[in-house]
Design a protein around this motif. Structure first.
Motif, PDB file in Angstrom:
ATOM      1  N   ALA A 856       0.825  -1.214   0.000  1.00 28.10           N
ATOM      2  CA  ALA A 856       0.000   0.000   0.000  1.00 28.10           C
ATOM      3  C   ALA A 856       0.855   1.258   0.000  1.00 28.10           C
ATOM      4  O   ALA A 856       0.537   2.234  -0.683  1.00 28.10           O
ATOM      5  CB  ALA A 856      -0.924  -0.016   1.213  1.00 28.10           C
ATOM      6  N   ALA A 857       1.943   1.239   0.744  1.00 21.24           N
ATOM      7  CA  ALA A 857       2.817   2.412   0.809  1.00 21.24           C
ATOM      8  C   ALA A 857       3.461   2.697  -0.542  1.00 21.24           C
ATOM      9  O   ALA A 857       3.529   3.857  -0.994  1.00 21.24           O
ATOM     10  CB  ALA A 857       3.896   2.192   1.875  1.00 21.24           C
ATOM     11  N   ARG A 858       3.939   1.633  -1.201  1.00 14.95           N
ATOM     12  CA  ARG A 858       4.576   1.830  -2.507  1.00 14.95           C
ATOM     13  C   ARG A 858       3.547   2.302  -3.538  1.00 14.95           C
ATOM     14  O   ARG A 858       3.827   3.164  -4.368  1.00 14.95           O
ATOM     15  CB  ARG A 858       5.216   0.522  -3.004  1.00 14.95           C
ATOM     16  N   LEU A 859       2.348   1.742  -3.455  1.00 15.61           N
ATOM     17  CA  LEU A 859       1.311   2.106  -4.415  1.00 15.61           C
ATOM     18  C   LEU A 859       0.877   3.563  -4.231  1.00 15.61           C
ATOM     19  O   LEU A 859       0.651   4.281  -5.208  1.00 15.61           O
ATOM     20  CB  LEU A 859       0.112   1.177  -4.252  1.00 15.61           C
ATOM     21  N   ALA A 860       0.781   4.015  -2.990  1.00 16.77           N
ATOM     22  CA  ALA A 860       0.386   5.402  -2.723  1.00 16.77           C
ATOM     23  C   ALA A 860       1.426   6.373  -3.269  1.00 16.77           C
ATOM     24  O   ALA A 860       1.080   7.407  -3.863  1.00 16.77           O
ATOM     25  CB  ALA A 860       0.205   5.607  -1.223  1.00 16.77           C
ATOM     26  N   ARG A 861       2.695   6.050  -3.084  1.00 16.93           N
ATOM     27  CA  ARG A 861       3.760   6.922  -3.593  1.00 16.93           C
ATOM     28  C   ARG A 861       3.761   6.921  -5.127  1.00 16.93           C
ATOM     29  O   ARG A 861       3.940   7.983  -5.754  1.00 16.93           O
ATOM     30  CB  ARG A 861       5.108   6.443  -3.061  1.00 16.93           C
ATOM     31  N   ALA A 862       3.538   5.762  -5.723  1.00 23.59           N
ATOM     32  CA  ALA A 862       3.492   5.689  -7.191  1.00 23.59           C
ATOM     33  C   ALA A 862       2.341   6.524  -7.723  1.00 23.59           C
ATOM     34  O   ALA A 862       2.489   7.238  -8.727  1.00 23.59           O
ATOM     35  CB  ALA A 862       3.347   4.238  -7.637  1.00 23.59           C
ATOM     36  N   ARG A 863       1.159   6.439  -7.061  1.00 24.13           N
ATOM     37  CA  ARG A 863       0.017   7.222  -7.517  1.00 24.13           C
ATOM     38  C   ARG A 863       0.302   8.720  -7.412  1.00 24.13           C
ATOM     39  O   ARG A 863      -0.082   9.501  -8.290  1.00 24.13           O
ATOM     40  CB  ARG A 863      -1.234   6.868  -6.718  1.00 24.13           C
ATOM     41  N   GLU A 864       0.963   9.120  -6.349  1.00 23.40           N
ATOM     42  CA  GLU A 864       1.292  10.540  -6.166  1.00 23.40           C
ATOM     43  C   GLU A 864       2.186  11.039  -7.310  1.00 23.40           C
ATOM     44  O   GLU A 864       1.939  12.098  -7.887  1.00 23.40           O
ATOM     45  CB  GLU A 864       2.002  10.731  -4.824  1.00 23.40           C
ATOM     46  N   LEU A 865       3.223  10.273  -7.648  1.00 23.37           N
ATOM     47  CA  LEU A 865       4.143  10.676  -8.715  1.00 23.37           C
ATOM     48  C   LEU A 865       3.437  10.690 -10.068  1.00 23.37           C
ATOM     49  O   LEU A 865       3.580  11.639 -10.852  1.00 23.37           O
ATOM     50  CB  LEU A 865       5.345   9.730  -8.759  1.00 23.37           C
ATOM     51  N   ALA A 866       2.686   9.636 -10.353  1.00 27.87           N
ATOM     52  CA  ALA A 866       2.002   9.547 -11.640  1.00 27.87           C
ATOM     53  C   ALA A 866       0.949  10.634 -11.782  1.00 27.87           C
ATOM     54  O   ALA A 866       0.740  11.178 -12.873  1.00 27.87           O
ATOM     55  CB  ALA A 866       1.367   8.163 -11.801  1.00 27.87           C
ATOM     56  N   GLY A 867       0.284  10.965 -10.677  1.00 27.07           N
ATOM     57  CA  GLY A 867      -0.724  12.021 -10.726  1.00 27.07           C
ATOM     58  C   GLY A 867      -0.130  13.370 -11.063  1.00 27.07           C
ATOM     59  O   GLY A 867      -0.711  14.143 -11.838  1.00 27.07           O
ATOM     60  N   ARG A 868       1.024  13.679 -10.495  1.00 25.51           N
ATOM     61  CA  ARG A 868       1.686  14.960 -10.798  1.00 25.51           C
ATOM     62  C   ARG A 868       2.033  15.067 -12.279  1.00 25.51           C
ATOM     63  O   ARG A 868       1.981  16.139 -12.874  1.00 25.51           O
ATOM     64  CB  ARG A 868       2.969  15.097  -9.972  1.00 25.51           C
ATOM     65  N   LEU A 869       2.411  13.940 -12.863  1.00 21.38           N
ATOM     66  CA  LEU A 869       2.834  13.926 -14.262  1.00 21.38           C
ATOM     67  C   LEU A 869       1.664  13.878 -15.239  1.00 21.38           C
ATOM     68  O   LEU A 869       1.845  14.160 -16.422  1.00 21.38           O
ATOM     69  CB  LEU A 869       3.740  12.713 -14.516  1.00 21.38           C
ATOM     70  N   GLY A 870       0.501  13.516 -14.731  1.00 24.60           N
ATOM     71  CA  GLY A 870      -0.630  13.300 -15.650  1.00 24.60           C
ATOM     72  C   GLY A 870      -0.455  12.041 -16.466  1.00 24.60           C
ATOM     73  O   GLY A 870      -0.951  11.954 -17.601  1.00 24.60           O
ATOM     74  N   ALA A 871       0.250  11.046 -15.892  1.00 25.45           N
ATOM     75  CA  ALA A 871       0.528   9.791 -16.599  1.00 25.45           C
ATOM     76  C   ALA A 871      -0.689   8.889 -16.468  1.00 25.45           C
ATOM     77  O   ALA A 871      -0.723   7.967 -15.632  1.00 25.45           O
ATOM     78  CB  ALA A 871       1.782   9.136 -16.028  1.00 25.45           C
ATOM     79  N   ARG A 872      -1.690   9.114 -17.284  1.00 32.97           N
ATOM     80  CA  ARG A 872      -2.983   8.447 -17.136  1.00 32.97           C
ATOM     81  C   ARG A 872      -2.905   6.925 -17.225  1.00 32.97           C
ATOM     82  O   ARG A 872      -3.473   6.226 -16.379  1.00 32.97           O
ATOM     83  CB  ARG A 872      -3.971   8.993 -18.166  1.00 32.97           C
ATOM     84  N   PRO A 873      -2.226   6.345 -18.226  1.00 33.31           N
ATOM     85  CA  PRO A 873      -2.192   4.875 -18.268  1.00 33.31           C
ATOM     86  C   PRO A 873      -1.576   4.265 -17.012  1.00 33.31           C
ATOM     87  O   PRO A 873      -2.068   3.239 -16.519  1.00 33.31           O
ATOM     88  CB  PRO A 873      -1.335   4.591 -19.508  1.00 33.31           C
ATOM     89  N   LEU A 874      -0.527   4.884 -16.491  1.00 30.96           N
ATOM     90  CA  LEU A 874       0.083   4.360 -15.271  1.00 30.96           C
ATOM     91  C   LEU A 874      -0.873   4.509 -14.092  1.00 30.96           C
ATOM     92  O   LEU A 874      -0.993   3.612 -13.246  1.00 30.96           O
ATOM     93  CB  LEU A 874       1.407   5.065 -14.997  1.00 30.96           C
ATOM     94  N   LEU A 875      -1.574   5.638 -14.013  1.00 26.21           N
ATOM     95  CA  LEU A 875      -2.565   5.824 -12.951  1.00 26.21           C
ATOM     96  C   LEU A 875      -3.656   4.760 -13.032  1.00 26.21           C
ATOM     97  O   LEU A 875      -4.086   4.206 -12.001  1.00 26.21           O
ATOM     98  CB  LEU A 875      -3.195   7.215 -13.068  1.00 26.21           C
TER      99      LEU A 875
END
Length: 964
Positions: A856-875
């Motif tokens: 959960a911790a790794r996933l939350a950090r990944a979502r935060e980074l991807a959200g800033r970038l607007g990386a929709r497929p990764l989100l």
């Protein structure tokens, strides 16, 4: 070949269309507003309004235009047109029923169908205004109203007053949007619309849009839409120079007759309309000024016109007041280049020759009247236009020299080209300029290379080489072969090494300047691993020659070659010190080409070592320097490539796109354009903009197919060829591309560019469940083990590769630690996108090991980074995994939206729930139907349903849109 009258593509107005769309959205919500849209004639106001109204969907669109009738327009013309349209639609009684108070005598002033008008006077006028506003209010109660008033520059006093009234009191009518268009070029200093626009602009709910002219790239897109093919760069240069980016003028100038065809009569009439309203003496002076060019100095115009100050000012004032000329410092400019062209074309032959001769003689008397090199260039222009071949050739040769001193290389190329054109018309040309035609050809080829006209440079060098015996004149041949070799390399053409080796054979053995240049160029182009000993030896010899003869350019270039060959990506500081030394040598004699190459090489080396911030800084400073040296289109755009790359690495994607857009607007050479577009493709792929990525990839593919390019161009392109079909779910196609590359390409030669490809292949092949994919894994594993990894960046790629592929023995498997190492390496390099991807891998590995908390911790950090970038497929991948694993708050996605839906997907689901088709949704949300289809597919997957009806039922069941 067909040709459209107007472009089917609507280009360059996305921002304006979005602003209008936002205003309509606010109006639908009850916040009425006004948009004032201005722009010069032909800039596209009508096309913008047409495109906007086509997307207005549920709004009632009312359109009325002001008419040009002398100095004052027809009273209330736009409102009369609107009312007449309503009567046709609703009938007289239907309209009357909507008028407050039950009486239509006020509206009778607009249409006789409504009976006898009120008696004249202030009360009657006020009643009319109130009834028009009331009618709009009643119409807006049924559905949003979009009222468009076009060509307000022709509005009479009554129309302006009513319009002003509606704008000031429109907030009493919910769901009303007013859009007013006007021509900015008609608004002379005393125009009555000017103060009205200023007053309305201060109202809170009023916004202003001014339509700019198109950039060159936008004009190319427009022209391609009209012609159904992309015009040649030469044609487009001429069309853009003449039209200055005005869309109507671009359309008018595009014809089968070519870019330099005469102006169409309809366009000429439009351009000269404002001139023909001026006094005769002003028109005569404008004809004189037209021969002087787009901008003319006051003193020069005075000398040619033969008028004293009072007479000159008296004749000029109406032209300035009428917005035909604008004051520019100590001179004047025509408002548009085509106005000057139309006036100049109207000169009689004798008048044309006489005026240009007078300009040339005035400049000969006092060339300092214009700044260098403009004075020399304009003198050459006037002798040429006066049809004096001898003085046209001589002055063009001198102007070329002046342009070179000022680093005005485009002008230098133009002047040298004119010398070549006139050569056969001047029998004693050699004596006049002190050189023969081959000298001019060689110099022209060199300058064509400097300004990015690579094809032309190769053709000129080839033409010169064909005219003499190389063995009889080895020095001249060596000069030309070196020039052609350098240009062939930049354009990706085969034969560049052959040219440079032949030049080295021909050049004398004594340590002279030409030998140093040829050896340095040869060492620069030796890139194969087996050529390294020759590269080092040749570079050292060239550097010795440069130092011995005191040529800073040769010495600095050779040192750059040695620096590239002698240091790896782990020796960053030593490499930077060597580049700094090369820069000091180049600065000693102002060797700007060496300075530019130093910036290019150092920024590239820093990026290859993972020093992204420093790489961006060096490249950004280099872009600024290139503009100062007149090399913005060549060295400047190359450095823009080197600036975009670290910005992409750092996750500064919007800034990278701005750099790319600006560089593309300079119309760089095609290989540079392909590299710039490559970074836009990378961002588009990461953001799920697959249509845009495909279009750009097709353009890059066509460039790379026409040349022989190095791995730094080819391998990033190969990576994109895999990522696009994978992003679209076309896995078999992506595997085919990977299989072909593993079979045909040497992926061991350049680890810096090979590692991203190898990692992309690993990500693909470990995720597909096909025999074809599985069969490639042993070959890929062996490649990864053999491929070297020097420096932090390559090591981060290698760690990622290991995490994807896993160890050879299952006993050594520690997947969570492998993904942690990879994500930590990317975090240290400050590359958020790669870090986020590895964090997802770590989360999956943690969950597989039973550690939900770490996952959960790794996933939350990944979502935060991807959200800033607007990386929709990764989100979407993150949310899907989180939802299936029931970790990481996946039911409330990054934007706080339910069920892992993005904000846009929630909008689409709302429209699906309302029963709209994909096309209807596309029009409502201002996106393409194909994009809607992608969103709908994502929604179905996230909701775990098979049909649109099931999706709508789920939304209703969960009450997603209750109360809204």
């Amino acid at each position: 070949m067909s040709i459209h009258a107007v472009s089917p593509l609507f280009v360059g107005r996305a921002r304006e269309l979005s602003l209008l769309g936002d205003a309509l959205v606010r109006a639908r919500a009850g916040a009425s507003s006004t948009v004032l849209a201005g722009g010069e004639a032909g800039v596209g106001k009508t096309r913008l309004i047409s495109e906007f109204t086509a997307r207005a969907d549920d709004a009632r669109v009312l359109v009325g235009g002001c008419l040009e009738l002398g100095t004052e327009g027809l009273p209330f013309a736009p409102f009369t047109a609107v009312l007449r349209g309503l009567v046709r639609e609703l009938g007289r009684d239907g309209v009357a029923a909507l008028v407050p108070g039950g009486t239509t005598r006020g509206l009778a002033r607009l249409l006789p169908e409504f009976g006898e008008p009120d008696k004249d006077g202030p009360e009657a006028r006020a009643r009319l205004f109130e009834q028009v506003l009331g009618l709009l209010e009643r119409l807006a109660e049924e559905r949003p109203v979009l009222l468009i008033v076009e060509d307000a520059h022709w509005a009479d006093r009554s129309t302006r007053d009513l319009l002003s009234f509606l704008v000031r009191y429109q907030r009493t009518a919910a769901r009303l949007l007013l859009v007013v268009t006007y021509r900015t070029d008609e608004l002379h200093r005393t125009h009555p619309l000017r103060p009205m626009l200023a007053e309305l602009g201060r109202i809170e709910w009023v916004s202003r849009i001014e339509l700019r002219r198109l950039t060159r790239r936008e004009a190319v897109a427009q022209a391609a839409g009209i012609l159904e093919r992309e015009p040649s760069p030469a044609d487009m240069d001429l069309i853009y120079a003449r039209s200055e980016g005005n869309p109507l003028f671009v359309e008018a100038l595009l014809s089968e007759a070519g870019a330099d065809a005469d102006l169409p009569e309809s366009l000429r009439d439009l351009l000269l309309a404002s001139v023909e309203r001026l006094p005769d003496e002003t028109q005569e002076l404008l004809r004189v000024a037209s021969a002087g060019g787009q901008r003319i100095e006051h003193d020069l115009l005075s000398a040619v016109a033969g008028l004293d100050e009072n007479a000159l000012s008296r004749a000029l004032r109406p032209a300035v007041a009428g917005n035909v000329l604008t004051v520019d410092g100590e001179g004047y400019c025509f408002r548009h280049a085509l106005i000057r062209e139309a006036l100049h074309d109207d000169l009689l032959p004798g008048e044309h020759t006489r005026l240009h001769t007078r300009y040339a003689e005035a400049l000969e008397d006092d060339l300092a009247i214009l700044p260098a090199p403009r004075g020399a260039i304009e003198l050459a222009h006037h002798w040429h236009s006066a049809h004096d071949s001898t003085w046209a050739l001589v002055s063009a040769w001198r102007a070329a020299a002046a342009a070179r001193k000022s680093t005005a290389y485009n002008e230098q190329l133009r002047m040298l080209s004119r010398v070549l054109e006139l050569w056969d018309q001047v029998p004693d040309a050699v004596e006049r300029i002190g050189g023969d035609r081959l000298d001019v050809l060689r110099q022209t080829a060199t300058v064509a290379h400097l300004v990015g006209e690579y094809e032309r440079a190769i053709a000129l060098a080839g033409a010169a080489l064909a005219e003499f015996d190389h063995d009889a004149e080895p020095i001249r041949a060596a000069h030309l072969l070196r020039q052609r070799g350098l240009t062939r390399y930049d354009l990706g053409r085969a034969g560049y090494i052959d040219d440079l080796r032949r030049a080295a054979e021909l050049v004398p053995a004594d340590p002279g300047r030409l030998r140093g240049q040829v050896l340095e160029s040869l060492s620069r182009m030796l890139h194969r691993p087996g050529d390294l000993p020759e590269k080092l030896a040749t570079a050292e010899l060239a550097m010795e020659i440069g130092h011995q003869i005191g040529d800073a350019a040769i010495e600095a270039h050779a040192l750059i070659n040695l620096t590239w060959a002698g240091f790896g990506h782990s020796e960053v500081e030593a490499q930077s010190e060597s580049f700094a030394r090369a820069r000091r040598i180049a600065q000693r004699d102002g060797a700007y080409n060496a300075l530019m190459r130093c910036a290019i090489s150092e920024s590239d080396a820093l990026e290859g070592a993972g020093r992204h911030e420093r790489a961006a800084q060096v490249a950004r400073e280099g872009v600024e320097e290139a503009a100062q040296y007149g090399l913005a289109r060549t060295s400047g755009t190359f450095l823009s490539i080197n600036l975009a790359e670290p910005l992409v690495s750092l996750g500064l994607w919007d800034e990278a796109l701005e750099v790319v857009e600006h560089a593309l607007d300079l119309a760089p050479p095609s290989p540079y354009r392909a590299s710039l577009q490559g970074y836009a493709i990378d961002i588009a792929l990461a953001r799920g903009e697959f249509d845009r990525a495909e279009a750009l990839l097709g353009s890059s593919r066509s460039v790379l197919s026409r040349g022989v390019f190095r791995d730094q161009n080819v391998l990033p392109h190969l990576c994109r060829e895999v990522l696009l079909p994978r992003g679209r779910g076309q896995l078999d196609e992506a595997v085919e591309v990977a299989a072909r590359a593993l079979k045909e390409r040497d992926l061991l030669a350049t680890p810096r560019y090979s590692w991203p490809v190898v990692v992309a292949f690993a990500s693909l092949l470990t995720s597909v469940a096909s025999q074809a994919g599985a069969s490639l894994l042993p070959r890929l594993r062996a490649l990864g083990q053999e491929l070297g990894a020097v420096g932090d960046l390559q090591r981060a790629h290698r760690l990622t590769f290991i995490a994807f592929m896993g160890p050879e023995s299952s006993a050594d498997a520690r997947p969570f630690e492998a993904w942690e190492a990879a994500s930590g390496a990317w975090a240290a390099l400050r590359q958020p996108y790669a870090q986020a991807q590895c964090l997802v891998g770590a989360a999956k590995a943690a969950l597989a090991a039973g550690d939900r908390r770490e996952a959960a911790a790794r996933l939350a950090r990944a979502r935060e980074l991807a959200g800033r970038l607007g990386a929709r497929p990764l989100l979407e991948q993150i949310d899907l995994f989180g939802r299936r694993a029931r970790i990481g708050g996946a039911d409330e996605a990054a934007d706080g939206q339910p069920l892992g839906l993005t904000a846009r997907e929630l909008e689409v689901l709302r429209e699906v729930t309302n029963g709209r088709s994909n096309r209807e949704i596309a029009e409502a949300l201002f996106i393409s139907a194909k994009t809607v289809s992608v969103h709908v597919s994502n929604i179905l997957a996230k909701l775990g349903v098979a049909t649109r009806g099931e999706a709508a039922a789920t939304a209703h069941r969960l009450g997603l849109f209750d109360g809204g």
